[in-house]
Design a protein around this motif. Structure first.
Motif, PDB file in Angstrom:
ATOM      1  N   THR A   1       0.818  -1.215   0.000  1.00  0.00           N
ATOM      2  CA  THR A   1       0.000   0.000   0.000  1.00  0.00           C
ATOM      3  C   THR A   1       0.852   1.266   0.000  1.00  0.00           C
ATOM      4  O   THR A   1       0.311   2.363  -0.187  1.00  0.00           O
ATOM      5  N   ARG A   2       2.164   1.145   0.199  1.00  0.00           N
ATOM      6  CA  ARG A   2       3.053   2.312   0.088  1.00  0.00           C
ATOM      7  C   ARG A   2       3.372   2.646  -1.366  1.00  0.00           C
ATOM      8  O   ARG A   2       3.895   3.725  -1.653  1.00  0.00           O
ATOM      9  N   GLN A   3       3.091   1.712  -2.284  1.00  0.00           N
ATOM     10  CA  GLN A   3       3.463   1.935  -3.675  1.00  0.00           C
ATOM     11  C   GLN A   3       2.553   3.010  -4.284  1.00  0.00           C
ATOM     12  O   GLN A   3       1.331   2.880  -4.282  1.00  0.00           O
ATOM     13  N   HIS A   4       3.170   4.062  -4.818  1.00  0.00           N
ATOM     14  CA  HIS A   4       2.412   5.192  -5.363  1.00  0.00           C
ATOM     15  C   HIS A   4       2.156   5.069  -6.863  1.00  0.00           C
ATOM     16  O   HIS A   4       1.301   5.764  -7.409  1.00  0.00           O
ATOM     17  N   TYR A   5       2.896   4.220  -7.542  1.00  0.00           N
ATOM     18  CA  TYR A   5       2.778   4.135  -8.996  1.00  0.00           C
ATOM     19  C   TYR A   5       3.205   2.727  -9.436  1.00  0.00           C
ATOM     20  O   TYR A   5       3.876   2.001  -8.704  1.00  0.00           O
ATOM     21  N   ARG A   6       2.779   2.350 -10.629  1.00  0.00           N
ATOM     22  CA  ARG A   6       3.199   1.061 -11.182  1.00  0.00           C
ATOM     23  C   ARG A   6       4.704   1.088 -11.430  1.00  0.00           C
ATOM     24  O   ARG A   6       5.236   2.067 -11.957  1.00  0.00           O
ATOM     25  N   ALA A   7       5.368  -0.007 -11.062  1.00  0.00           N
ATOM     26  CA  ALA A   7       6.814  -0.080 -11.252  1.00  0.00           C
ATOM     27  C   ALA A   7       7.189  -0.277 -12.712  1.00  0.00           C
ATOM     28  O   ALA A   7       8.339  -0.038 -13.099  1.00  0.00           O
ATOM     29  N   VAL A   8       6.235  -0.722 -13.532  1.00  0.00           N
ATOM     30  CA  VAL A   8       6.455  -0.908 -14.969  1.00  0.00           C
ATOM     31  C   VAL A   8       5.250  -0.327 -15.697  1.00  0.00           C
ATOM     32  O   VAL A   8       4.180  -0.143 -15.101  1.00  0.00           O
ATOM     33  N   PRO A   9       5.377  -0.009 -16.990  1.00  0.00           N
ATOM     34  CA  PRO A   9       4.240   0.577 -17.708  1.00  0.00           C
ATOM     35  C   PRO A   9       3.035  -0.355 -17.734  1.00  0.00           C
ATOM     36  O   PRO A   9       3.174  -1.584 -17.672  1.00  0.00           O
ATOM     37  N   PRO A  10       1.820   0.192 -17.815  1.00  0.00           N
ATOM     38  CA  PRO A  10       0.619  -0.642 -17.921  1.00  0.00           C
ATOM     39  C   PRO A  10       0.729  -1.629 -19.083  1.00  0.00           C
ATOM     40  O   PRO A  10       1.244  -1.301 -20.146  1.00  0.00           O
ATOM     41  N   GLY A  11       0.264  -2.853 -18.836  1.00  0.00           N
ATOM     42  CA  GLY A  11       0.332  -3.890 -19.854  1.00  0.00           C
ATOM     43  C   GLY A  11       1.621  -4.681 -19.843  1.00  0.00           C
ATOM     44  O   GLY A  11       1.790  -5.599 -20.650  1.00  0.00           O
TER      45      GLY A  11
END
Length: 434
Positions: free
Chosen positions: A121-131
């Motif tokens: 829940t600390r993750q603010h953004y995807r670590a890799v692009p969507p898809g």
């Protein structure tokens, strides 16, 4: 009987009696041999069971696969991640178990699924692009939590009612607490310079890898899966409920907790798992052939055993297995002790990341950078002027070590894109922002 841990192998071909073979001890302390009833922790091979429970919940209108995970887990800060993306590892959520050493935990420190979900829940953004595929067991921790939410039951109760009892899998259990006693379960061990060491660690991971089962029970599940595959006449099992997508291993795809080889000549689904000294591999071909390997020996990789046996799967007999596996059963060379780093270290700086609690420290000694976490240092190997390799990760400096403000990015295999910024020495003891 060899005084070492070992493995259990089951090969099932439709119309033929199963070929079974066991080797080694389930418990070194009591010289208890591995038998057909011995259960193993199967690690990520569990994912196909958890994924199937999610598909059943979708069929029963308890959830929708296109629904946002945030609907069930309001603390999750990535509102656009769907349940289907959790199942197929396309959520971009980092594997939080990979982050534990960065957060200051050591191997024997106790942590729970709640701790790992808090990290998620600390993750603010995807670590890799969507898809993009990013294998992360955290996806399945979140999926297990969603299942428990929609059923209002523990995962083990859900699985027993929906799968284990109907299929006669009487030796299969989710270990939701490390204190649970599950009979006939093997212990796992790793070789040392003086003998053996237990690999037990207090880390329950329901949904991702905490299932204990026997080859016989896992075969019952694979038989059920194959019957469904045949009856629906689909290219891959369950692909009408959830499409398989590109994975991290070309040309394999990933679907409901299963890797898949879609090529007609080699069509099969499979998964392997590693969990605290245990390893497992399970393969199911379109013709219904099954290969299941389970190991409690950290030096015998069940996936490597499976790769050795698969070319002989069509006509393999039990008596042939020991000869084919001789190379895997040979005692491994003793591990080489890691030499202590000599000399004094010059402090470079301390660093903090918004997505991981705790701090890291960089020092320099004898021309090498060292990354420290809770008193333990990794010597980094320079690969370019700004990039360094550590054990299981890469570190990329964005400013020279002596510049201010210094910063770097850590990329772990299952947790990329962690951005660390330098902090003043006076700030290290201050509370982290929420």
């Amino acid at each position: 009987m060899t005084a070492a841990p070992g493995l259990s192998v089951l090969i099932h071909r439709p119309g033929h009696p199963p070929a079974r073979w066991t080797h080694g001890l389930a418990h070194l302390e009591t010289a208890t041999p591995i038998t057909r009833r011995t259960a193993f922790t199967i690690g990520s091979t569990t994912k196909q069971i958890t994924a199937h429970l999610a598909l059943l919940a979708a069929r029963d209108n308890l959830l929708n696969l296109t629904q946002q995970a945030h609907d069930f887990l309001p603390d999750l800060r990535l509102p656009d991640v769907t349940v289907a993306e959790l199942i197929t590892h396309h959520s971009g959520i980092r594997d939080t178990e990979s982050l534990l050493p960065l957060a200051g935990l050591r191997d024997l420190d106790h942590y729970t699924a709640d701790d790992l979900i808090t990290l998620a829940t600390r993750q603010h953004y995807r670590a890799v692009p969507p898809g993009t595929f990013l294998y992360s067991s955290t996806n399945y921790l979140l999926l297990a939590r969603i299942l428990q939410h929609v059923h209002q039951q523990p995962l083990d109760d859900i699985a027993h009612a929906r799968l284990f009892e109907p299929l006669g899998m009487s030796h299969t259990h989710f270990r939701n607490d490390p204190r649970d006693v599950i009979t006939h379960t093997a212990s796992a061990y790793t070789p040392t310079t003086t003998g053996w060491r237990s690999t037990a660690q207090p880390a329950p991971l329901p949904g991702a890898g905490s299932l204990t089962t026997t080859p016989e029970d896992l075969s019952r599940w694979l038989t059920h899966l194959h019957h469904h595959w045949q009856n629906t006449r689909t290219v891959l099992p369950l692909d009408t409920a959830l499409a398989y997508r590109a994975s991290d291993h070309h040309p394999y795809l990933y679907g409901p907790g299963l890797y898949a080889d879609p090529r007609p000549a080699t069509r099969q689904v499979f998964h392997s798992g590693h969990e605290h000294g245990f390893s497992t591999a399970a393969h199911l071909t379109a013709a219904g052939e099954q290969l299941i390997c389970m190991s409690n020996h950290a030096g015998i990789d069940a996936a490597a055993v499976a790769r050795t046996l698969i070319p002989h799967l069509t006509d393999l007999e039990t008596a042939q297995i020991p000869g084919l596996l001789a190379q895997h059963l040979a005692p491994p060379p003793p591990p080489t002790p890691r030499p202590a780093e000599p000399g004094r270290h010059t402090d470079v700086g301390s660093y903090r990341c918004a997505d991981v609690p705790g701090t890291l420290r960089l020092t320099s000694a004898h021309g090498h950078l060292h990354l420290w976490r809770r008193g333990t240092a990794d010597r980094l190997t320079a690969t370019t002027d700004q990039a360094y390799a550590g054990p299981g990760y890469t570190l990329t400096l964005h400013t020279p070590p002596g510049a201010r403000p210094p910063c770097f990015t850590l990329d772990l295999a299952r947790a990329p894109g962690l951005h660390y910024t330098g902090i003043d020495r006076d700030d290290i003891s201050r509370p982290e922002p929420p």
